[in-house]
Design an enzyme around this catalytic site. Structure first.
Site, PDB file in Angstrom:
ATOM      1  N   GLU A   1     123.191   1.677 -31.160  1.00 46.45           N
ATOM      2  CA  GLU A   1     124.258   0.756 -30.727  1.00 46.45           C
ATOM      3  C   GLU A   1     123.833  -0.042 -29.484  1.00 46.45           C
ATOM      4  OE1 GLU A   1     126.386   0.331 -32.849  1.00 46.45           O
ATOM      5  OE2 GLU A   1     126.901   2.218 -33.826  1.00 46.45           O
TER       6      GLU A   1
ATOM      7  N   HIS B   1     130.697   5.006 -25.885  1.00 49.66           N
ATOM      8  CA  HIS B   1     131.135   5.048 -27.280  1.00 49.66           C
ATOM      9  C   HIS B   1     131.297   6.512 -27.684  1.00 49.66           C
ATOM     10  CE1 HIS B   1     131.446   4.501 -31.544  1.00 49.66           C
ATOM     11  NE2 HIS B   1     130.249   4.990 -31.797  1.00 49.66           N
TER      12      HIS B   1
ATOM     13  N   HIS C   1     133.526   9.403 -30.625  1.00 49.20           N
ATOM     14  CA  HIS C   1     134.190   9.567 -31.931  1.00 49.20           C
ATOM     15  C   HIS C   1     135.398  10.503 -31.789  1.00 49.20           C
ATOM     16  CE1 HIS C   1     130.115   8.754 -34.272  1.00 49.20           C
ATOM     17  NE2 HIS C   1     130.540   7.701 -33.588  1.00 49.20           N
TER      18      HIS C   1
ATOM     19  N   GLU D   1     152.259   6.657 -18.445  1.00 48.01           N
ATOM     20  CA  GLU D   1     151.155   6.147 -17.624  1.00 48.01           C
ATOM     21  C   GLU D   1     150.220   5.212 -18.396  1.00 48.01           C
ATOM     22  OE1 GLU D   1     149.760   8.314 -14.465  1.00 48.01           O
ATOM     23  OE2 GLU D   1     151.897   8.545 -14.076  1.00 48.01           O
TER      24      GLU D   1
ATOM     25  N   HIS E   1     135.868   4.883 -37.346  1.00 42.04           N
ATOM     26  CA  HIS E   1     134.586   5.227 -36.722  1.00 42.04           C
ATOM     27  C   HIS E   1     134.759   5.846 -35.323  1.00 42.04           C
ATOM     28  CE1 HIS E   1     130.171   3.945 -35.822  1.00 42.04           C
ATOM     29  NE2 HIS E   1     130.575   4.843 -34.933  1.00 42.04           N
TER      30      HIS E   1
HETATM   31  P1  13P Z   1     122.947   6.905 -32.130  1.00 44.48           P
HETATM   32  O1  13P Z   1     122.476   8.300 -32.391  1.00 44.48           O
HETATM   33  O2  13P Z   1     121.945   5.861 -32.572  1.00 44.48           O
HETATM   34  O3  13P Z   1     123.364   6.719 -30.684  1.00 44.48           O
HETATM   35  O4  13P Z   1     124.234   6.654 -33.039  1.00 44.48           O
HETATM   36  C1  13P Z   1     125.396   7.396 -32.895  1.00 44.48           C
HETATM   37  C2  13P Z   1     126.616   6.624 -33.216  1.00 44.48           C
HETATM   38  O5  13P Z   1     127.706   7.041 -32.858  1.00 44.48           O
HETATM   39  C3  13P Z   1     126.499   5.342 -33.967  1.00 44.48           C
HETATM   40  O6  13P Z   1     127.698   4.633 -33.944  1.00 44.48           O
HETATM   41 ZN    ZN Z   2     129.469   5.900 -33.542  1.00 43.85          ZN
END
Ligand code: 13P
Ligand code: ZN
Length: 287
Positions: free
Chosen positions: A123, A147, A149, A177, A218
């Site tokens: 990313e 980023h 998940h 909040e 995602h």
């Molecule tokens: P990477 O292992 O390349 O960082 O990818 C993980 C991920 O969450 C891709 O969206």
């Molecule tokens: Zn990801």
């Protein structure tokens, strides 16, 4: 890079490096980083890069996969692709690397880390495009792009319309909040193939106005001035998503909610500007 009179340090001993590692570990413990899921980057301050420049060993230039001229000459600490967040605290120089951006802003080279031959996260285009936008719109104060998940926000992308308005209005409404923590709202990116510049361009467009963007089915991107604020933003949004899901799972009607006038009172009291787009209509009119 050598500066007479500047004290030299090991990368691993720097406070900003330790803060990065702690945040990554906190994210893992929250359950937001299964396997190699998620990535984190930090735009290193000039002074901080100079302090560790003796440890730098430059490799070859490689294309970023995006144009980031406003980041020319900057250094980033960034997670490696395929690396597990749960290993960052025990193997930092394997899982993390420092990269430098070339003067044209289209290539990078590794100067530290990735000791077993890794590359920056897949990313990378999204991280750098977000950094470029945030550096510009914040006057240089924003330094962290994250980023993750988190499961509750991902679950919501299957049951709420994929619009900035609905996600912001709903998440604001779950915890008092929330509008204070993310007064600009949050953006939503429809499902797209990850790991390229297309999703990066779509995300950084939203980062012009928001500090966080959901990637449908995602995960989420959060940005901020420092590690605490960025982690706190991800945490707040994910917690709000969890409350919304819990509340919906009861199958019972809402008997009360924060109303438009109360949002306005909140905005006045905490001196934030809340976009009317997000408070003018209630959930029932929107869905
Ligand atoms: P990477 O292992 O390349 O960082 O990818 C993980 C991920 O969450 C891709 O969206
Ligand atoms: Zn990801």
């Amino acid at each position: 890079m050598k500066m007479i009179g500047t004290e030299k340090m090991r990368v691993e001993d720097c406070e900003w490096f330790k803060d990065f590692v702690r945040m990554a570990d906190d994210g893992y413990r929250m359950g937001w980083h299964e396997r190699n899921g998620g990535n984190l980057s930090y735009r290193i301050k000039d002074r901080e890069a100079k302090e560790v420049s003796d440890s730098f060993n430059a490799s070859v230039w490689k294309p970023v996969g995006a144009q980031v001229p406003e980041l020319a000459g900057e250094y980033f600490l960034i997670t490696g692709t395929g690396k597990y967040f749960r290993n960052i605290c025990i193997r930092p120089s394997d899982t993390l690397g420092i990269i430098e951006i070339n003067p044209e802003g289209d290539s990078y080279r590794t100067v530290w880390g990735y000791v077993n031959g890794a590359e920056p996260t897949s990313e990378l285009p999204t991280h750098l495009l977000n950094h470029q936008v945030k550096k510009r719109v914040s006057g240089g104060t924003y330094r962290v792009v994250y980023h993750a998940h988190p499961e509750n926000i991902i679950a919501l992308t299957f049951i709420l319309p994929l619009s900035d308005e609905v996600f912001t209005r709903e998440l604001w409404g779950m915890m008092t909040e929330c509008p204070i923590v993310f007064p600009a709202g949050i953006g939503v990116v429809p499902w797209m193939v990850p790991g390229g510049s297309e999703i990066g361009l779509k995300t950084c467009e939203l980062m012009e106005k928001y500090d966080a963007a959901v990637w449908a089915h995602h995960g989420m991107f959060a940005t901020g001035v420092d590690f605490d604020l960025t982690f706190g933003l991800m945490h707040t949004i994910e917690k709000s998503a969890a409350i919304l899901l819990k509340q919906m799972s009861t199958g019972r009607e809402r008997l009360s909610a924060i109303d438009q006038d109360q949002f306005k009172e909140l905005a006045e009291r905490f001196r934030v500007t809340l976009d009317d787009r997000f408070i003018d209509q209630g959930l029932t009119e929107r869905i």
